[in-house]
Design a protein around this motif. Structure first.
Motif, mmCIF file in Angstrom:
data_model
loop_
_atom_site.group_PDB
_atom_site.id
_atom_site.type_symbol
_atom_site.label_atom_id
_atom_site.label_comp_id
_atom_site.label_asym_id
_atom_site.label_seq_id
_atom_site.Cartn_x
_atom_site.Cartn_y
_atom_site.Cartn_z
ATOM 1 N N ILE A 1 -3.745 -2.151 -2.017
ATOM 2 C CA ILE A 1 -3.406 -0.889 -2.676
ATOM 3 C C ILE A 1 -3.132 0.197 -1.641
ATOM 4 O O ILE A 1 -2.132 0.932 -1.723
ATOM 5 C CB ILE A 1 -4.547 -0.452 -3.617
ATOM 6 N N ILE A 2 -4.010 0.291 -0.633
ATOM 7 C CA ILE A 2 -3.852 1.321 0.398
ATOM 8 C C ILE A 2 -2.570 1.098 1.198
ATOM 9 O O ILE A 2 -1.784 2.028 1.431
ATOM 10 C CB ILE A 2 -5.078 1.335 1.334
ATOM 11 N N SER A 3 -2.338 -0.143 1.618
ATOM 12 C CA SER A 3 -1.145 -0.425 2.423
ATOM 13 C C SER A 3 0.130 -0.274 1.603
ATOM 14 O O SER A 3 1.167 0.149 2.120
ATOM 15 C CB SER A 3 -1.228 -1.828 3.036
ATOM 16 N N ALA A 4 0.076 -0.593 0.300
ATOM 17 C CA ALA A 4 1.243 -0.422 -0.562
ATOM 18 C C ALA A 4 1.580 1.057 -0.727
ATOM 19 O O ALA A 4 2.766 1.437 -0.730
ATOM 20 C CB ALA A 4 0.978 -1.052 -1.932
ATOM 21 N N THR B 1 0.984 -7.994 2.442
ATOM 22 C CA THR B 1 1.715 -8.009 1.170
ATOM 23 C C THR B 1 1.949 -6.596 0.660
ATOM 24 O O THR B 1 3.076 -6.220 0.296
ATOM 25 C CB THR B 1 0.939 -8.814 0.113
ATOM 26 N N GLY B 2 0.895 -5.798 0.626
ATOM 27 C CA GLY B 2 1.023 -4.426 0.136
ATOM 28 C C GLY B 2 1.946 -3.586 0.990
ATOM 29 O O GLY B 2 2.808 -2.869 0.471
ATOM 30 N N GLY B 3 1.801 -3.692 2.316
ATOM 31 C CA GLY B 3 2.592 -2.860 3.224
ATOM 32 C C GLY B 3 4.065 -3.213 3.208
ATOM 33 O O GLY B 3 4.931 -2.334 3.083
ATOM 34 N N VAL B 4 4.372 -4.503 3.336
ATOM 35 C CA VAL B 4 5.768 -4.933 3.421
ATOM 36 C C VAL B 4 6.508 -4.705 2.100
ATOM 37 O O VAL B 4 7.604 -4.126 2.073
ATOM 38 C CB VAL B 4 5.853 -6.419 3.839
ATOM 39 N N ILE B 5 5.901 -5.149 0.989
ATOM 40 C CA ILE B 5 6.583 -4.996 -0.295
ATOM 41 C C ILE B 5 6.566 -3.541 -0.750
ATOM 42 O O ILE B 5 7.499 -3.077 -1.410
ATOM 43 C CB ILE B 5 5.972 -5.936 -1.351
ATOM 44 N N LEU C 1 6.117 -9.503 -5.642
ATOM 45 C CA LEU C 1 4.659 -9.354 -5.654
ATOM 46 C C LEU C 1 3.993 -10.517 -6.387
ATOM 47 O O LEU C 1 2.987 -11.065 -5.914
ATOM 48 C CB LEU C 1 4.277 -8.029 -6.321
ATOM 49 N N ILE C 2 4.539 -10.877 -7.545
ATOM 50 C CA ILE C 2 3.976 -11.993 -8.302
ATOM 51 C C ILE C 2 3.994 -13.272 -7.472
ATOM 52 O O ILE C 2 3.002 -13.999 -7.391
ATOM 53 C CB ILE C 2 4.747 -12.185 -9.624
ATOM 54 N N PHE C 3 5.125 -13.554 -6.847
ATOM 55 C CA PHE C 3 5.260 -14.759 -6.033
ATOM 56 C C PHE C 3 4.270 -14.744 -4.876
ATOM 57 O O PHE C 3 3.653 -15.769 -4.560
ATOM 58 C CB PHE C 3 6.695 -14.863 -5.509
ATOM 59 N N ALA C 4 4.093 -13.587 -4.244
ATOM 60 C CA ALA C 4 3.158 -13.470 -3.124
ATOM 61 C C ALA C 4 1.724 -13.764 -3.565
ATOM 62 O O ALA C 4 0.984 -14.487 -2.877
ATOM 63 C CB ALA C 4 3.246 -12.074 -2.508
ATOM 64 N N ASN D 1 -2.210 -8.252 -11.096
ATOM 65 C CA ASN D 1 -2.394 -7.653 -9.777
ATOM 66 C C ASN D 1 -1.107 -7.018 -9.262
ATOM 67 O O ASN D 1 -1.127 -5.953 -8.645
ATOM 68 C CB ASN D 1 -2.896 -8.708 -8.790
ATOM 69 N N ALA D 2 0.020 -7.680 -9.520
ATOM 70 C CA ALA D 2 1.313 -7.135 -9.105
ATOM 71 C C ALA D 2 1.592 -5.817 -9.810
ATOM 72 O O ALA D 2 2.146 -4.881 -9.217
ATOM 73 C CB ALA D 2 2.425 -8.135 -9.404
#
Length: 251
Positions: free
Chosen positions: A77-80, A141-145, A160-163, A178-179
């Motif tokens: 969440i933070i990185s996203a 995952t959060g940062g890149v997407i 996100l779902i796939f990850a 979660n996505a």
């Protein structure tokens, strides 16, 4: 009449987005076509506002019905949030067309892998990752997407779902839940920047957002009722549509 028609597209976008992502490929082009008086940044800001309103509804419904490990999700969440804010700052400095071949190829690989692995995402599995690896995956995952969503956007929910399925062993229902939380965060982060820039056209954003909320409510209800098997099929259909739409626009 144009606003009413846009609201119809927003409802459909919310319905699809609540289950597997990809709703932006319906709502954003519709806004470009039906609201030509808006400039690019106003369109993106207004669309992001409506999307955030809808995503929030689906997020709340998923949180109430699906178990989410908040302790593990917090780093993502933070990185996203940070990634999406950075992407929104960069949006005016990039040429999205340059990225389209890579995005289409990535979606193609996601589609192929999902079809070949027939049991992918049908059962929730605990991969028992070490804490270091889990946090690496979550932050990455959060940062890149998140960066991708703030900067470019199409297919964020699907990626996100796939990850979550591949990296953490979630089934489609838990991955969608979660996505949707992360997608809500990325929308909110980019929205903050647009809000302080004064780019949101509220007279359009509010009714379109209300229609998107209704679509997300119905879509999340269907997803929770039908389960992972149905979501998997819908996921494949939407990814195919994403590839066709992005490919057509690029060509």
């Amino acid at each position: 009449m144009l606003l009413l028609l846009l609201c119809c597209f927003a409802f459909l976008a919310g319905f699809i987005d609540a289950m597997v992502g990809g709703g932006g490929l319906i709502q954003l082009p519709a806004m470009f076509i039906l609201m030509p008086q808006l400039n690019l940044v106003q369109t993106l800001a207004t669309n992001k506002t409506a999307s955030f309103m809808g995503t929030s509804v689906a997020t709340v419904r998923y949180i109430k019905r699906v178990d989410i490990d908040w302790r593990h999700l917090l780093p993502a969440i933070i990185s996203a949030f940070v990634g999406s804010m950075g992407g929104a700052m960069l949006v005016s400095h990039i040429h999205k067309e340059q990225f389209m071949p890579f995005i289409i190829c990535a979606l193609g690989l996601v589609l192929l892998y999902t079809i070949v692995r027939k049991n992918l995402g049908l059962h929730h599995q605990d991969k028992k990752l070490s804490p270091a690896r889990y946090y690496l995956y979550a932050i990455g995952t959060g940062g890149v997407i998140g960066l991708y969503d703030g900067m470019i956007g199409p297919g964020t929910g699907s990626f996100l779902i796939f990850a979550f399925i591949i990296l953490f062993g979630y089934d489609f229902l838990h991955a969608s839940a979660n996505a949707k939380v992360l997608n809500c965060i990325t929308n909110f982060s980019a929205l903050l920047l647009f809000f302080f820039q004064g780019q949101i056209q509220w007279m359009i954003a509010l009714p379109v957002g209300a229609a998107n909320m209704l679509g997300n409510y119905v879509g999340s209800h269907v997803a929770l009722k039908k389960g992972s098997g149905f979501i998997r099929i819908f996921f494949i259909v939407v990814v195919v549509a994403l590839i066709i739409k992005l490919g057509w626009d690029y060509l």
